[in-house]
Design a protein around this motif. Structure first.
Motif, PDB file in Angstrom:
ATOM      1  N   GLY A 137       0.768  -1.187  -0.091  1.00 36.31           N
ATOM      2  CA  GLY A 137       0.112  -0.013  -0.067  1.00 36.31           C
ATOM      3  C   GLY A 137       1.094   1.231   0.312  1.00 36.31           C
ATOM      4  N   TRP A 138      -0.262   2.456   0.235  1.00 33.71           N
ATOM      5  CA  TRP A 138       1.120   4.001   0.509  1.00 33.71           C
ATOM      6  C   TRP A 138       0.759   4.698   0.413  1.00 33.71           C
ATOM      7  N   GLY A 139       0.595   5.796   0.947  1.00 32.28           N
ATOM      8  CA  GLY A 139       0.318   6.759   1.618  1.00 32.28           C
ATOM      9  C   GLY A 139       0.456   6.975   2.980  1.00 32.28           C
ATOM     10  N   GLY A 140      -0.222   8.285   3.927  1.00 27.77           N
ATOM     11  CA  GLY A 140       0.357   8.353   4.724  1.00 27.77           C
ATOM     12  C   GLY A 140      -0.420   8.066   5.759  1.00 27.77           C
ATOM     13  N   SER A 141      -1.339   6.713   5.315  1.00 30.56           N
ATOM     14  CA  SER A 141      -2.171   6.071   6.916  1.00 30.56           C
ATOM     15  C   SER A 141      -1.064   5.224   7.994  1.00 30.56           C
ATOM     16  N   GLY A 142      -1.723   5.526   9.250  1.00 33.68           N
ATOM     17  CA  GLY A 142      -0.982   4.430  10.459  1.00 33.68           C
ATOM     18  C   GLY A 142      -0.905   3.001   9.439  1.00 33.68           C
ATOM     19  N   HIS A 143      -1.585   2.991   9.267  1.00 35.94           N
ATOM     20  CA  HIS A 143      -2.180   0.940   8.310  1.00 35.94           C
ATOM     21  C   HIS A 143      -0.707   1.408   7.868  1.00 35.94           C
ATOM     22  N   ALA A 144      -0.832   1.840   6.644  1.00 34.86           N
ATOM     23  CA  ALA A 144       0.114   1.861   5.463  1.00 34.86           C
ATOM     24  C   ALA A 144       1.896   1.968   6.073  1.00 34.86           C
ATOM     25  N   SER A 145       2.001   2.302   6.800  1.00 39.52           N
ATOM     26  CA  SER A 145       3.325   2.820   7.756  1.00 39.52           C
ATOM     27  C   SER A 145       3.666   1.823   7.939  1.00 39.52           C
ATOM     28  N   HIS A 146       2.628   1.225   9.098  1.00 38.08           N
ATOM     29  CA  HIS A 146       3.294   0.278   9.706  1.00 38.08           C
ATOM     30  C   HIS A 146       3.079  -0.816   8.673  1.00 38.08           C
ATOM     31  N   LEU A 147       3.060  -1.153   7.935  1.00 44.12           N
ATOM     32  CA  LEU A 147       2.706  -2.660   7.182  1.00 44.12           C
ATOM     33  C   LEU A 147       4.197  -1.877   6.146  1.00 44.12           C
ATOM     34  N   TRP A 148       4.633  -1.231   5.767  1.00 42.09           N
ATOM     35  CA  TRP A 148       6.382  -0.062   5.837  1.00 42.09           C
ATOM     36  C   TRP A 148       6.910  -0.783   6.454  1.00 42.09           C
ATOM     37  N   LEU A 149       7.431  -0.657   7.831  1.00 34.32           N
ATOM     38  CA  LEU A 149       7.959  -0.743   8.624  1.00 34.32           C
ATOM     39  C   LEU A 149       8.387  -2.526   8.661  1.00 34.32           C
ATOM     40  N   PHE A 150       7.622  -3.597   9.161  1.00 35.13           N
ATOM     41  CA  PHE A 150       7.922  -4.674   9.169  1.00 35.13           C
ATOM     42  C   PHE A 150       8.088  -5.633   7.845  1.00 35.13           C
ATOM     43  N   ALA A 151       7.605  -4.843   6.026  1.00 32.30           N
ATOM     44  CA  ALA A 151       7.935  -4.900   4.928  1.00 32.30           C
ATOM     45  C   ALA A 151       9.120  -4.965   5.020  1.00 32.30           C
ATOM     46  N   SER A 152      10.023  -3.959   5.383  1.00 32.94           N
ATOM     47  CA  SER A 152      11.077  -3.508   5.048  1.00 32.94           C
ATOM     48  C   SER A 152      11.957  -4.821   5.350  1.00 32.94           C
ATOM     49  N   PHE A 153      11.816  -5.273   6.606  1.00 36.59           N
ATOM     50  CA  PHE A 153      12.378  -6.867   7.248  1.00 36.59           C
ATOM     51  C   PHE A 153      12.396  -7.286   6.369  1.00 36.59           C
TER      52      PHE A 153
END
Length: 299
Positions: A137-153
Motif C-alpha cells: 500500500g501507499w499513502g501516509g496512513s498509520g496502517h500503511a506506515s506500519h506495514l511498510w516498516l515490517f515489510a522492510s525487514f
C-alpha cells in the motif's frame, strides 16, 4: 521432467512455502532469535545425521570463515529478519515479498561483481517495486506506515539473500552441496547462539509452537535441502530453480488454509506483478516447444 521429479519439485515448493507459516506461528511466542537458532541448529543436526548414514565425508573446516559469512548472509540474518517481519505481516505476504530475491541478487551482482545489467532486468526491478507497492500500500496512513516498516525487514532479508548468492558463487565453486548446507547451518548456529541465549522464553511454549519449530527445522530446512539436491542431480539447476515461482503461491495457500489469512485481490495482483518481475530478471524465455528457462543464477 519425470512424474517423480515434478512431485519432488512441488513438495520442495510446498515445504519452503510452509516455512513462512511456521515462522508466523513461532516468532511471536519464542521470539525471532530463539526460533531461528532452533531452526538452524536442528537442521544442522539432521543434515549431519544424514551425512553419517549416507557415509558422506563432511569437509567444511578448510573454508571455516567463508561458511561463517555464508551462514550469516544466507541463513542467520535473513531468517531472523523474516521472523521479525512476521511478528506483524501475514505469512502469505512475507512469502511474496521474499520472491523479490532475484531482483536484489541482480542488483548486488551489478554493483559488486560488475555483471551486466541489461534493460530487461531494469524493467524487472521497476516492476518488482510496483508489485511491492501494490502489496503493502501507499499513502501516509498509520496502517500503511506500519506495514511498510515490517515489510522492510522482509525486503532486507531478500537483500541479504542476494549478497549471499554472489558471495557463494565466488567462494564455493566445486564444493559439494551437502557440505555447503551443513556449513551454512553450522555457521548460522554459532553466530546466533549468544544472542538467542540472551532472549530465551521464560515458559515452555505451546505444543503447536514446538511442532512448528520441528516442521521449520527438519522439514522446511533439512529435508527441503535434500529434495533440492536430489532435483539438481536429476533434472539440473535450470529446472530445479523454477521452484522460485511456486514458493510464494504455497505461502499464500498455507496462510489462507491454516491461519485464516485473507486472500484479497490486492494480494493476487501483487503476487502476479512480482512473479512477472522475477521472470524478467531471471530472463525466462518461452518457445514453441515448451518453456526454456535460464536459471535464477547466483549471478
Amino acid at each position: 521432467m519425470k512424474l517423480k521429479d515434478v512431485i519432488m519439485l512441488l513438495l520442495l515448493a510446498a515445504l519452503w512455502g510452509a516455512s513462512f507459516l511456521f515462522m508466523r506461528i513461532g516468532a511471536p511466542v519464542l521470539g525471532p532469535l530463539v526460533l531461528i537458532e532452533l531452526r538452524v541448529l536442528l537442521a544442522c543436526i539432521t543434515l549431519v545425521i544424514y551425512a553419517l548414514v549416507s557415509r558422506h565425508r563432511i569437509k567444511i573446516l578448510h573454508k571455516w570463515w567463508q561458511y561463517l559469512i555464508l551462514g550469516a548472509t544466507n541463513a542467520a540474518v535473513p531468517f531472523t529478519l523474516i521472523s521479525v517481519a512476521e511478528l506483524r505481516l501475514d505469512a502469505g505476504l512475507a512469502a511474496i515479498l521474499n520472491a523479490t530475491t532475484p531482483m536484489f541478487t541482480a542488483l548486488t551482482a551489478w554493483l559488486w561483481a560488475k555483471e551486466p545489467f541489461r534493460l530487461k532486468k531494469l524493467y524487472g526491478v521497476i516492476l518488482g517495486i510496483i508489485g511491492v507497492s501494490v502489496l503493502v500500500g501507499w499513502g501516509g496512513s498509520g496502517h500503511a506506515s506500519h506495514l511498510w516498516l515490517f515489510a522492510s525487514f522482509s525486503l532486507l532479508a531478500a537483500v541479504f539473500y542476494g549478497i549471499a548468492g554472489v558471495f557463494s558463487s565466488r567462494h564455493f565453486k566445486g564444493e559439494k552441496p551437502l557440505d555447503m548446507a551443513i556449513g551454512q547451518q553450522l555457521g548460522a548456529t554459532l553466530i546466533l547462539l549468544p544472542f538467542s541465549l540472551a532472549t530465551l522464553p521464560h515458559e515452555i511454549p505451546p505444543r503447536v509452537v514446538l511442532f512448528s519449530v520441528l516442521g521449520l527445522a527438519v522439514m522446511c530446512t533439512a529435508v527441503a535441502y535434500l529434495f533440492y539436491f536430489a532435483l539438481i542431480h536429476s533434472v539440473g539447476p535450470l529446472k530445479t530453480l523454477t521452484v522460485t515461482f511456486l514458493v510464494p503461491v504455497f505461502g499464500v495457500i498455507w496462510g489462507g488454509l491454516f491461519l485464516g489469512e485473507s486472500i484479497t485481490a490486492r494480494l493476487i495482483i501483487g503476487l502476479l506483478i512480482i512473479l512477472s518481475s522475477v521472470a524478467l530478471v531471471a530472463n525466462v524465455r518461452f518457445k514453441k516447444r515448451g518453456v526454456k528457462r535460464r536459471p535464477l543464477q547466483k549471478f
